[in-house]
Motif scaffolding. Structure first.
Motif, PDB file in Angstrom:
ATOM      1  N   MET A 104       0.846  -1.084   0.044  1.00  0.00           N
ATOM      2  CA  MET A 104       0.002   0.002   0.036  1.00  0.00           C
ATOM      3  C   MET A 104       0.889   1.312  -0.119  1.00  0.00           C
ATOM      4  O   MET A 104       0.833   2.159   0.961  1.00  0.00           O
ATOM      5  N   ILE A 126      -7.560   0.118  -3.931  1.00  0.00           N
ATOM      6  CA  ILE A 126      -7.156  -1.219  -3.515  1.00  0.00           C
ATOM      7  C   ILE A 126      -8.243  -2.254  -3.764  1.00  0.00           C
ATOM      8  O   ILE A 126      -9.648  -1.731  -3.314  1.00  0.00           O
ATOM      9  N   ILE A 141     -10.729   1.348  -0.334  1.00  0.00           N
ATOM     10  CA  ILE A 141     -10.641   0.027  -0.575  1.00  0.00           C
ATOM     11  C   ILE A 141     -11.736  -0.788  -0.546  1.00  0.00           C
ATOM     12  O   ILE A 141     -12.774  -0.418  -0.083  1.00  0.00           O
TER      13      ILE A 141
END
Ligand SMILES: *Cc1c(COP(=O)(O)O)cnc(C)c1O
Length: 423
Positions: free
Chosen positions: A170, A177, A206
């Motif tokens: 990350m 993500i 994410i």
């Protein structure tokens, strides 16, 4: 000592609090179905709600949109509410719409906002191909090279992902993500709470693909502050082939422009004003595109009723018992058959087991011939999913007995070691 008798399997079935749900399903004649993680079996409730919706078309025509017991105009929101409790979401955060892959496209189109150094998408090398294809095409649409801009976290052993490896990846170059909640081959569950915290800390949105966990594993998407999620309804949720999928957006993102707009994303009060300026719905509804697939949504309504009654925590508890029992029997009965267990054996396992064997393709054919429906995953994986709502402990016992006979008698040698078209 593991108890390997059928009497013990029956004892477990007698103690099973969810045993009665089996009668809700159409089990296949003389087959043991171990493929509910690819396509769940049909239940009577799903059949009933499908017939009801067909009937509303027959008797109401166009008025079915606003009249009858289940007006079609509000159906996507209603089914979204039904799914919200299963994934630990607020009811305004879930909508039933599209398919897994189109929902991923829709969400990435909204959440992938490359800027400055942050231009890449982080995924993993074990993910399902369709997700990877979608991510690559979204990267290309933004004018970047998918080969350099899709970062795939490597697996150390080809089976599992290490969360530390994901967190390390990350970096400041990552703009988005996308990860699976459960890996489709090994069934490994990722720690959504931990990964989301780490992503949020770095300001990276994410999202999770719940295809292999929804209906088998409880989630707490709202509490975990997951930015978005998506899933299909035809695996553990038993919605039927091609049934309408699910899409979750955390309420903190309400107001975010959908990447792919369409009139069903409108505020319902405004949709039929027919204005060329769209007024999006307040909540997750804004992420819908066109007219809902009412007839593919219909069976999902009935199928989800069973989860409201059984409760997802109880489903998970039984599922863990079924797979634990399965693994114990494999160890006791098949220890010299050459299988490698490819799923996690601790509680990070999902709802299926994975047996790896070099003859996997033809062992699957032999299983089918002998009445067990497995799921082959190239090159060497046999996935077997005992489903809490309709499989029994005796099903598991019989599956292992049949597999043992196939291996001892080498019954798979009658087949070619090749997969079929759908496998
Ligand atoms: C089943 C599955 C899909 C299927 O996508 P569809 O759009 O429903 O065909 C995608 N991703 C994962 C991880 C799956 O398990």
């Amino acid at each position: 000592m593991v108890q390997t008798t059928v009497a013990y399997a029956r004892e477990l079935d007698e103690k099973d609090a969810l045993a009665t749900f089996r009668q809700e399903f159409y089990l296949l004649d003389n087959k043991i179905y171990m493929d509910g993680n690819s396509l769940g079996l049909m239940c009577k409730r799903a059949e009933k709600t499908l017939h009801e919706l067909l009937d509303s078309w027959k008797t109401l025509g166009i008025d079915g949109w606003t009249e009858g017991e289940r007006p079609w105009f509000y159906l996507s929101e209603k089914v979204g509410e039904q799914m919200a409790s299963i994934v630990g979401a607020q009811k305004e955060e879930v909508i039933a719409t599209g398919s897994t892959t189109t929902n991923l496209h829709q969400l990435v189109a909204a959440f992938y906002q490359p800027e400055g150094k942050r231009t890449k998408i982080l995924a993993d090398e074990l993910n399902f191909p369709s997700d990877i294809y979608a991510l690559k095409s979204q990267i290309a649409l933004k004018g970047y090279d998918p080969e350099t801009h899709l970062v795939r976290v490597k697996s150390r052993d080809g089976r599992f992902l290490h969360e530390d490896d994901i967190i390390e990846a990350m970096t400041e170059e990552i703009a988005l993500i996308v990860l699976p909640a459960a890996l489709y081959r090994s069934g490994q569950l990722l720690n959504i709470n931990r990964l989301t915290k780490e992503a949020n800390k770095r300001g990276i949105p994410i999202g999770f693909d719940l295809c292999h966990s929804i209906g088998a594993v409880p989630h707490t998407l709202h509490e975990d502050k997951v930015d978005f999620a998506f899933w299909c309804t035809y695996k553990h949720l038993n919605g039927g082939p091609g049934s309408v999928a699910g899409l979750f957006v955390h309420e903190k993102h309400f107001g975010l422009e959908p990447g792919l707009a369409g009139w069903f994303g409108s505020d319902k009060e405004k949709q039929f004003d027919m204005s060329h300026t769209m007024t999006p719905a307040n909540g997750v509804g804004a992420f819908q595109i066109g007219t809902p697939h009412v007839l593919s949504l219909a069976p999902v309504i009935g199928a989800l009723e069973l989860f409201a009654e059984a409760k997802i925590d109880a489903v998970r508890e039984k599922s863990l018992q079924l797979t634990a029992y399965f693994l114990q029997l494999v160890e006791a009965e098949l220890s010299d058959a050459g299988f490698v267990i490819g799923n996690p054996v601790d509680d990070t396992r999902g709802a299926h087991i994975l047996l790896e064997h070099e003859e996997a393709a033809r062992i699957c054919r032999a299983l089918k011939e002998d009445g067990v429906i497995p799921d082959f995953r190239a090159p060497n994986g046999i996935r077997l999913a005992p489903v809490a709502l309709y499989n029994s402990f005796e099903d598991v016992w019989q599956t292992v007995q049949i597999l043992k006979m196939i291996m001892e008698e080498k019954r798979y040698e009658r087949f070619e070691n090749k997969r079929g078209v759908v496998a």
